[in-house]
Write a protein that holds these residues in place. Structure first.
Motif, PDB file in Angstrom:
ATOM      1  N   SER A 121       0.169   6.807   5.787  1.00 51.25           N
ATOM      2  CA  SER A 121       0.457   7.669   4.642  1.00 51.25           C
ATOM      3  C   SER A 121       0.136   6.969   3.323  1.00 51.25           C
ATOM      4  O   SER A 121      -0.448   7.569   2.411  1.00 51.25           O
ATOM      5  N   ILE A 122       0.485   5.708   3.227  1.00 50.43           N
ATOM      6  CA  ILE A 122       0.192   4.931   2.014  1.00 50.43           C
ATOM      7  C   ILE A 122      -1.318   4.860   1.779  1.00 50.43           C
ATOM      8  O   ILE A 122      -1.793   5.083   0.660  1.00 50.43           O
ATOM      9  N   GLU A 123      -2.074   4.563   2.829  1.00 46.05           N
ATOM     10  CA  GLU A 123      -3.537   4.457   2.699  1.00 46.05           C
ATOM     11  C   GLU A 123      -4.152   5.815   2.357  1.00 46.05           C
ATOM     12  O   GLU A 123      -5.055   5.895   1.516  1.00 46.05           O
ATOM     13  N   ASN A 124      -3.678   6.887   3.000  1.00 44.43           N
ATOM     14  CA  ASN A 124      -4.204   8.222   2.714  1.00 44.43           C
ATOM     15  C   ASN A 124      -3.949   8.608   1.257  1.00 44.43           C
ATOM     16  O   ASN A 124      -4.834   9.146   0.583  1.00 44.43           O
ATOM     17  N   ASN A 125      -2.752   8.323   0.770  1.00 44.76           N
ATOM     18  CA  ASN A 125      -2.424   8.637  -0.622  1.00 44.76           C
ATOM     19  C   ASN A 125      -3.253   7.803  -1.596  1.00 44.76           C
ATOM     20  O   ASN A 125      -3.677   8.307  -2.640  1.00 44.76           O
ATOM     21  N   LYS A 126      -3.490   6.550  -1.249  1.00 42.85           N
ATOM     22  CA  LYS A 126      -4.317   5.687  -2.094  1.00 42.85           C
ATOM     23  C   LYS A 126      -5.738   6.250  -2.196  1.00 42.85           C
ATOM     24  O   LYS A 126      -6.308   6.343  -3.293  1.00 42.85           O
ATOM     25  N   ASP A 127      -6.300   6.649  -1.055  1.00 44.61           N
ATOM     26  CA  ASP A 127      -7.653   7.216  -1.053  1.00 44.61           C
ATOM     27  C   ASP A 127      -7.695   8.551  -1.797  1.00 44.61           C
ATOM     28  O   ASP A 127      -8.659   8.833  -2.518  1.00 44.61           O
ATOM     29  N   ALA A 128      -6.654   9.369  -1.640  1.00 39.40           N
ATOM     30  CA  ALA A 128      -6.601  10.650  -2.352  1.00 39.40           C
ATOM     31  C   ALA A 128      -6.585  10.418  -3.871  1.00 39.40           C
ATOM     32  O   ALA A 128      -7.299  11.108  -4.613  1.00 39.40           O
TER      33      ALA A 128
END
Length: 135
Positions: A121-128
């Motif tokens: 979730s942290i990585e997905n939010n960072k990429d978003a």
């Protein structure tokens, strides 16, 4: 048309991340120009066109299917969108050859290590956040 392509392996969170980008733009006041509709067999994959800060922004998340991504690029160019945000599986050559013929930004999908729900979730939010910043 400019293309923002989120590149990564299959099942690494590309579609999940692009859903986060869509939700963020809607929360920031984007309006729907062409309604969001599911594409392909994964209920999370979609395509749509939003208006955000006066720009037509298309989404196409089914990047694990080479021919459909190429068709989407052609379709959204014909619709004269300003930006196409798409997922693109790194194993395919033809879509990236097409993408780089446009003004483009390639975002490499961040992968959590170890892969836990929270870390993903942290990585997905960072990429978003990265993608929204490129708009």
């Amino acid at each position: 048309m400019r293309i923002i392509a989120l590149r990564g392996e299959g099942n690494c969170g590309k579609t999940t991340t692009l859903n986060l980008v869509y939700d963020d733009l809607i929360a920031k006041g984007a309006t729907v120009f062409i309604a969001k509709k599911q594409v392909g067999g994964d209920k999370r994959d979609f395509e749509t066109v939003l208006i955000y800060h006066g720009k037509k922004i298309a989404f196409f998340t089914m990047g694990d299917y080479s021919i459909y991504l190429i068709e989407a690029i052609i379709k959204y160019e014909a619709l004269k969108v300003d930006i196409l945000i798409c997922a693109s599986n790194i194993k395919f050559v033809k879509p990236i050859k097409k993408i780089v013929t446009y003004n483009h930004n390639l975002v490499i999908k961040s992968i959590a290590s170890p892969k836990t729900k929270t870390a993903n979730s942290i990585e997905n939010n960072k990429d978003a956040t990265t993608i929204v910043g490129l708009i």
